[in-house]
Scaffold this active site. Structure first.
Site, PDB file in Angstrom:
ATOM      1  N   TRP A 126      -4.109  -6.787  -5.161  1.00 48.88           N
ATOM      2  CA  TRP A 126      -5.163  -5.774  -4.983  1.00 48.88           C
ATOM      3  C   TRP A 126      -4.625  -4.451  -4.454  1.00 48.88           C
ATOM      4  O   TRP A 126      -5.337  -3.450  -4.458  1.00 48.88           O
ATOM      5  CB  TRP A 126      -6.226  -6.310  -4.026  1.00 48.88           C
ATOM      6  N   GLU A 154       9.530  -8.078 -11.959  1.00 44.05           N
ATOM      7  CA  GLU A 154       8.697  -6.884 -12.104  1.00 44.05           C
ATOM      8  C   GLU A 154       9.584  -5.672 -12.417  1.00 44.05           C
ATOM      9  O   GLU A 154      10.076  -5.016 -11.499  1.00 44.05           O
ATOM     10  CB  GLU A 154       7.937  -6.618 -10.798  1.00 44.05           C
ATOM     11  N   HIS A 196       7.908  -6.159  -2.899  1.00 49.55           N
ATOM     12  CA  HIS A 196       7.303  -5.413  -4.010  1.00 49.55           C
ATOM     13  C   HIS A 196       7.918  -4.017  -4.039  1.00 49.55           C
ATOM     14  O   HIS A 196       8.174  -3.421  -2.991  1.00 49.55           O
ATOM     15  CB  HIS A 196       5.784  -5.334  -3.832  1.00 49.55           C
TER      16      HIS A 196
HETATM   17  P1  PGA Z   1       0.221  -3.191 -12.600  1.00 59.37           P
HETATM   18  O1  PGA Z   1       0.914  -3.573 -11.208  1.00 59.37           O
HETATM   19  O2  PGA Z   1      -0.262  -4.489 -13.208  1.00 59.37           O
HETATM   20  O3  PGA Z   1      -0.885  -2.279 -12.234  1.00 59.37           O
HETATM   21  O4  PGA Z   1       1.277  -2.543 -13.444  1.00 59.37           O
HETATM   22  C1  PGA Z   1       1.729  -4.716 -11.110  1.00 59.37           C
HETATM   23  C2  PGA Z   1       2.277  -4.852  -9.725  1.00 59.37           C
HETATM   24  O5  PGA Z   1       2.538  -3.820  -9.081  1.00 59.37           O
HETATM   25  O6  PGA Z   1       2.452  -5.985  -9.244  1.00 59.37           O
END
Ligand code: PGA
Length: 256
Positions: free
Chosen positions: A13, A171, A101
């Protein structure tokens, strides 16, 4: 998806929604949808990494999902104004946390801090989703070696008996918050590199069974292909998890 079990769908979120009331309304509405017999969804269908201040007020409303944290700031209790520790996060009802992250790292989280947080989260029995991903790709594929090196360095000091509570999120930074996700085949080659790095740390059996997520511009249209062709076991979803309908559509498409 490589295994015969339900996909792990995790919403991030970030700094939304605006108020706690909106967060509770979201959870209540999602719970109603996922409980509908029409969709035949498994008992636990979703995870949401919520703002820490909301967690304890959201968990009483979750039957078919789990609430976790997006990060924490400190690892030790004591005189650290403004910091939140993993014990405190756990005591609010959180079952998991994200660590590393890229948006947190951009704000200054160092590799040493990330390592410390991973260890502290695991010791507090929080399922720990650790994020890795390249900022850019080079034609020679050097980014794959760098990513493997990053994984080995980050997890090297983690006692092997704690590895079972780890989840790895791939990611790619260039896909987060953008319009374009990675393609499932781009994801697949990185997932192989991730499993290779994990095999060198904890053996091939572990590397085969660990849950790996893909994150970066996932939408309902792209979600299922990552599970079927991208070699991952679940998804980490930002924007599309911040609205009930789009998150629910991803959940149903991944479970069907
Ligand atoms: P997004 O973000 O799906 O809006 O690209 C992914 C994340 O930051 O985990």
């Amino acid at each position: 998806m490589s295994k015969n079990r339900a996909p792990l769908i995790v919403g991030n979120w970030k700094a939304t929604p605006k108020t706690l009331d909106e967060g509770i309304k979201f959870i209540k509405s999602l719970e109603k949808k996922v409980a509908s017999p029409k969709y035949k969804l498994p008992k636990k269908t979703y995870h949401i990494a919520a703002p820490s201040v909301f967690i304890s007020s959201l968990t009483p409303h979750t039957k078919r999902g789990e609430i976790g944290a997006q990060t924490f700031d400190g690892v030790v209790l004591g005189q650290h104004t403004g910091q939140v520790t993993p014990e405190q996060i756990k005591s609010t009802g959180a079952t998991f946390t994200i660590i590393g992250h890229s948006e947190v790292r951009k704000r200054g989280e160092t590799q040493a801090e990330r390592k410390e947080k991973v260890l502290a989260a695991l010791k507090n029995k929080l399922t720990t989703i650790v994020c890795f991903g390249e900022a850019t790709r080079d034609k020679e594929g050097k980014y794959l070696g760098e990513l493997e090196g990053d994984i080995k360095e980050t997890l090297h000091d983690v006692p092997r008996e704690l590895f079972n509570n780890l989840v790895i999120a791939y990611e790619p930074l260039w896909a987060i918050g953008s319009k374009e996700p990675a393609t499932p085949s781009e994801c697949f080659e990185v997932v192989i590199a991730i499993r290779r790095a994990l095999a060198s740390l904890s053996g091939i059996d572990y590397a085969k069974k660990v849950n790996i997520l893909y994150g970066g511009s996932v939408t309902k249209e792209s979600s299922k292909a990552f599970l079927e062709e991208g070699g991952v076991d679940g998804l980490l979803i930002g924007r599309a998890s911040q609205e009930v309908t789009s998150f629910f559509e991803i959940i149903t498409s991944c479970h069907n």
